[in-house]
Write an enzyme that holds these catalytic residues in place. Structure first.
Site: not given
Ligand SMILES: NC(=O)c1ccc[n+]([C@@H]2O[C@H](COP(=O)([O-])OP(=O)(O)OC[C@H]3O[C@@H](n4cnc5c(N)ncnc54)[C@H](O)[C@@H]3O)[C@@H](O)[C@H]2O)c1
Ligand SMILES: [Zn+2]
Length: 341
Positions: A92, A114, A156, A195, A205, A209, A213, A216, A220, A232
């Site tokens: 939990r 999130k 962002e 943020k 939200e 918050r 968006n 977005h 999206h 993205h």
């Molecule tokens: N929870 C939230 O509020 C929130 C907000 C925005 C995005 N997201 C999510 O985040 C994800 C996208 O995140 P992302 O862009 O970090 O993608 P990711 O986690 O896929 O990382 C992108 C790539 O970079 C590599 N990588 C990581 N750190 C590195 C570094 N220091 N040097 C070189 N390569 C590195 C990873 O292995 C991967 O191949 C999506 O799934 C999205 O839905 C979540």
């Molecule tokens: Zn975003």
């Protein structure tokens, strides 16, 4: 930060392991006498799946993780989201610590609570609010991040700046090269803190918050319609410009702000439009998006820098905004940067 003598289940991906970042966190944890088990997942969005979560639950049980123990996510947004789902659901909910290693994760994904996985072809279809107990940000790891990924995180940062902080936006106007962003720890710190402040004012939200968006709703839509081939951050850049155009047309936002935003995004080689997408697919993706409520779409747009507002958008206006994003409107034929799908 973590306390000592705890058990930690550390989740990372193969790239982050190869680059040595996960190993450094493991070493630091072991120095403070934590017992660390490491799970290395494949890099990429496909890892945010129920199957991976199941695998993590099995690992958590197998290594005897208890309620007072910790899940640590070391990696980009994918790792933060899936590690977060493990922490949110196991017994939990147990403590989550995040060490975000992409710019996008440092300024956005790791902050705000999130967590989620993709399901039935829908991104982040299953999720929870489970804020990390600590988020440890070291911008030095960004030196290995490819330029396009830096630009994505910057999109962002620019979003938050244009919505909430005139001075931060002005700083971005002085940046001419993507590469310099990773050295600007002041901007990274400022964006992450902004943020954090916004989500702490409105964790669920329902208020301020929602302004995060910006870009977005359209973003999206085009991201989904591209089958997620469009990154993205690129989709958000295009979405911000299309949504802001609607705000300018309604005289909510001054045209000068639109020009400034286009200039900032252009310099970072973020696209202003995307060619080759079917507008109907974008529209359908937007219909399915959770930010539609009642009969209309809502766009979160800046009225000025440092002042957001929500505008109701009719179906016709949503279609116009999509046309703008796809470069099918004369206004945007001259956008210098273009993504091709
Ligand atoms: N929870 C939230 O509020 C929130 C907000 C925005 C995005 N997201 C999510 O985040 C994800 C996208 O995140 P992302 O862009 O970090 O993608 P990711 O986690 O896929 O990382 C992108 C790539 O970079 C590599 N990588 C990581 N750190 C590195 C570094 N220091 N040097 C070189 N390569 C590195 C990873 O292995 C991967 O191949 C999506 O799934 C999205 O839905 C979540
Ligand atoms: Zn975003």
């Amino acid at each position: 930060v973590l306390g000592t003598s705890r058990r930690v289940l550390l989740v990372t991906d193969e790239n982050v392991l190869r680059l040595g970042y996960a190993g450094r966190v493991v070493a630091a944890l072991e120095d403070s006498e934590c017992r660390v088990d490491t799970v290395v997942l494949p890099a990429g969005e496909a890892t945010k799946s129920p199957e991976t979560l199941m695998q993590l639950w099995h690992r958590a049980v197998a290594c005897g993780l208890e309620r007072g123990d910790i899940v640590a996510g070391v990696g980009g947004g994918v790792i933060g989201d899936i590690a977060g789902m493990l922490a949110a659901t196991y017994m939990r909910g147990i403590a989550l610590v995040l060490v975000p290693t992409t710019l996008l994760a440092q300024v956005d994904a790791a902050i705000g609570g999130k967590v989620g996985i993709d399901f039935a072809g829908v991104k982040n279809a299953l999720g929870a609010f489970h804020p990390a107990r600590s988020v440890l940000i070291d911008p030095a790891v960004l030196s290995t991040l490819p330029r396009e990924r830096v630009a994505e995180g910057a999109a962002e940062m620019i979003k938050i700046a244009v919505m909430f902080a005139e001075d931060l936006f002005a700083d971005f106007e002085r940046i001419h090269e993507v590469d310099t962003i990773v050295e600007r720890t002041d901007l990274i710190r400022r964006s992450a803190a902004l943020k954090a402040e916004i989500v702490s004012r409105d964790p669920t939200e329902h208020g301020v918050r929602r302004y995060l968006n910006f870009g977005h709703t359209i973003g999206h839509g085009i991201e989904a319609a591209s089958g997620y081939r469009l990154a993205h951050g690129a989709a958000v850049a295009i979405g911000m410009l299309a949504e802001m155009r609607m705000a300018v047309m309604r005289e909510i936002c001054p045209p000068s702000l639109e020009d400034r935003l286009r200039m900032v995004l252009d310099r970072l080689a973020l696209p202003g439009i995307v060619k080759g997408l079917n507008p109907e697919l974008v529209y359908q993706a937007m219909l399915g998006d959770k930010k539609r409520s009642g009969a209309r779409f809502w766009f979160a747009v800046p009225a000025t820098t440092g002042g957001g507002t929500l505008i109701p958008v009719s179906d016709d206006d949503a279609r116009l905004a999509i046309a703008i994003a796809l470069g099918r409107n004369e206004w945007y034929e001259f956008s210098s940067c273009m993504a091709q799908i």
